[in-house]
Enzyme design. Structure first.
Site, PDB file in Angstrom:
ATOM      1  N   ASP A   1      49.762  30.500  35.674  1.00  0.00           N
ATOM      2  CA  ASP A   1      48.822  31.618  35.258  1.00  0.00           C
ATOM      3  C   ASP A   1      47.975  32.143  36.032  1.00  0.00           C
ATOM      4  OD1 ASP A   1      48.464  33.379  33.146  1.00  0.00           O
ATOM      5  OD2 ASP A   1      47.546  31.917  31.451  1.00  0.00           O
ATOM      6  N   VAL A  49      44.677  32.884  35.521  1.00  0.00           N
ATOM      7  CA  VAL A  49      43.191  32.309  35.524  1.00  0.00           C
ATOM      8  C   VAL A  49      43.010  31.368  34.442  1.00  0.00           C
ATOM      9  CG1 VAL A  49      42.431  33.960  34.303  1.00  0.00           C
ATOM     10  CG2 VAL A  49      40.989  32.861  35.395  1.00  0.00           C
ATOM     11  N   ASP A  97      40.235  30.207  32.275  1.00  0.00           N
ATOM     12  CA  ASP A  97      39.099  30.280  31.721  1.00  0.00           C
ATOM     13  C   ASP A  97      38.437  29.326  30.978  1.00  0.00           C
ATOM     14  OD1 ASP A  97      36.760  31.708  31.078  1.00  0.00           O
ATOM     15  OD2 ASP A  97      37.701  32.836  29.664  1.00  0.00           O
ATOM     16  N   THR A  98      38.804  29.369  29.756  1.00  0.00           N
ATOM     17  CA  THR A  98      38.289  28.392  28.711  1.00  0.00           C
ATOM     18  C   THR A  98      39.364  27.225  28.736  1.00  0.00           C
ATOM     19  OG1 THR A  98      39.351  29.217  26.808  1.00  0.00           O
ATOM     20  CG2 THR A  98      37.526  29.987  27.371  1.00  0.00           C
ATOM     21  N   ARG A  99      40.536  27.348  29.092  1.00  0.00           N
ATOM     22  CA  ARG A  99      41.673  26.369  29.310  1.00  0.00           C
ATOM     23  C   ARG A  99      42.508  26.152  27.986  1.00  0.00           C
ATOM     24  NH1 ARG A  99      40.014  21.308  32.915  1.00  0.00           N
ATOM     25  NH2 ARG A  99      40.534  22.974  34.453  1.00  0.00           N
ATOM     26  N   TYR A 107      41.876  41.712  38.810  1.00  0.00           N
ATOM     27  CA  TYR A 107      43.110  41.525  39.534  1.00  0.00           C
ATOM     28  C   TYR A 107      43.869  42.593  39.760  1.00  0.00           C
ATOM     29  CZ  TYR A 107      42.662  36.471  38.416  1.00  0.00           C
ATOM     30  OH  TYR A 107      42.354  35.231  38.417  1.00  0.00           O
ATOM     31  N   GLU A 163      45.829  44.966  37.254  1.00  0.00           N
ATOM     32  CA  GLU A 163      45.208  45.726  36.253  1.00  0.00           C
ATOM     33  C   GLU A 163      44.403  47.045  36.755  1.00  0.00           C
ATOM     34  OE1 GLU A 163      43.812  41.475  34.483  1.00  0.00           O
ATOM     35  OE2 GLU A 163      42.479  42.666  35.540  1.00  0.00           O
TER      36      GLU A 163
HETATM   37  P1  5GP Z   1      41.659  31.049  28.714  1.00  0.00           P
HETATM   38  O1  5GP Z   1      42.608  30.433  27.539  1.00  0.00           O
HETATM   39  O2  5GP Z   1      41.734  30.046  29.733  1.00  0.00           O
HETATM   40  O3  5GP Z   1      40.306  31.180  28.047  1.00  0.00           O
HETATM   41  O4  5GP Z   1      42.153  32.372  28.853  1.00  0.00           O
HETATM   42  C1  5GP Z   1      42.984  32.625  29.408  1.00  0.00           C
HETATM   43  C2  5GP Z   1      43.638  34.146  29.550  1.00  0.00           C
HETATM   44  O5  5GP Z   1      42.292  35.193  29.238  1.00  0.00           O
HETATM   45  C3  5GP Z   1      44.149  34.509  30.771  1.00  0.00           C
HETATM   46  O6  5GP Z   1      45.486  34.395  30.794  1.00  0.00           O
HETATM   47  C4  5GP Z   1      43.771  35.731  30.908  1.00  0.00           C
HETATM   48  O7  5GP Z   1      44.774  36.740  30.413  1.00  0.00           O
HETATM   49  C5  5GP Z   1      42.464  36.001  30.287  1.00  0.00           C
HETATM   50  N1  5GP Z   1      41.287  35.883  31.051  1.00  0.00           N
HETATM   51  C6  5GP Z   1      40.140  35.072  31.054  1.00  0.00           C
HETATM   52  N2  5GP Z   1      39.402  35.486  31.876  1.00  0.00           N
HETATM   53  C7  5GP Z   1      39.628  36.500  32.470  1.00  0.00           C
HETATM   54  C8  5GP Z   1      39.124  36.911  33.742  1.00  0.00           C
HETATM   55  O8  5GP Z   1      38.178  36.893  34.241  1.00  0.00           O
HETATM   56  N3  5GP Z   1      39.884  38.119  33.993  1.00  0.00           N
HETATM   57  C9  5GP Z   1      41.000  38.654  33.684  1.00  0.00           C
HETATM   58  N4  5GP Z   1      41.492  39.696  33.936  1.00  0.00           N
HETATM   59  N5  5GP Z   1      41.681  37.856  32.438  1.00  0.00           N
HETATM   60  C10 5GP Z   1      41.050  36.903  32.231  1.00  0.00           C
END
Ligand code: 5GP
Length: 208
Positions: free
Chosen positions: A113, A115, A117-119, A188, A191
């Site tokens: 993936d 990023v 972020d929160t996992r 990114y 986008e």
């Molecule tokens: P998580 O489940 O880790 O919170 O978030 C994952 C998804 O949120 C990523 O695959 C991405 O699509 C979106 N996301 C979270 N933070 C960012 C960020 O800083 N930039 C972008 N472009 N997408 C993010």
């Protein structure tokens, strides 16, 4: 600082280099993956790039399987913290995989993936993939064997996570991030509607 400057800009070059470095680490630790599972849409381009560096000369391309996951705010939990629910919008076709690729049982699997972020998304992908492979194996009267699940993300945000990755499910698989970054919004290149300006920002931030 304006809103634009607060973002972290990542160029295509930067993504490419992170993928190259991660591939080297993967090859020297868990070895060449048998299959890449790309979490769409952010995981698609990094998956394709890392495949280039994981492929050994004269060998077949590593297959890339796409899965689609979406995060929804779950307002109905009644708890203080608003939960996040992950919805599968696209998943693996185990029937087709078994037919053309001898299933995922016993394979070295790399989840990709852009990023962490929160996992939440990675936790879901890892747990559900493991569970589905296990169920598939049971149906076939097999066990999980040496099925290894590893994870590569271009960026990991340094922040408290909402979920942890279960090492037991990874079975010796590794977690690699191209670069750990502060908890800011990451822009990114795929986008961007103005790639030249985007790349300039990335270069100015040293992310090229
Ligand atoms: P998580 O489940 O880790 O919170 O978030 C994952 C998804 O949120 C990523 O695959 C991405 O699509 C979106 N996301 C979270 N933070 C960012 C960020 O800083 N930039 C972008 N472009 N997408 C993010």
């Amino acid at each position: 600082m304006s809103g634009e400057e607060e973002k972290i800009y990542i160029s295509y070059n930067c993504v490419h280099k992170h993928c190259q470095k991660a591939a080297e680490e993967i090859l020297t630790t868990i070895g060449k993956p048998d299959v890449i599972v790309a979490i769409g849409g952010g995981g698609f381009i990094p998956s394709r790039i890392i495949r280039t560096f994981l492929k050994q000369q004269g060998e077949k391309n590593i297959p890339i399987q796409a899965i689609g996951l979406s995060l929804y705010e779950d307002m109905g939990t009644g708890s203080d913290t608003i939960g996040k629910e992950v919805i599968r919008t696209q998943w693996l076709d185990f029937g087709a995989l078994a037919q053309h690729f001898d299933s995922l049982i016993g394979k070295n699997i790399l989840i990709v993936d852009e990023v962490d972020d929160t996992r939440t998304t990675l936790h879901y992908a890892l747990t559900e993939l493991y569970q589905d492979i296990k169920e598939n194996a049971e149906k076939l009267g097999k066990n999980m064997g040496d099925t290894k699940l590893s994870i590569f993300v271009v960026n990991n945000k340094l922040k408290p996570k909402r979920a942890e990755l279960n090492k037991e499910l990874m079975n010796g698989g590794i977690y690699i991030s191209g670069e750990d970054v502060d908890d800011k919004w990451i822009a990114y290149p795929w986008e961007s509607d103005d790639i030249d300006t985007h790349t300039k920002h990335a270069i100015a931030q040293g992310n090229n």
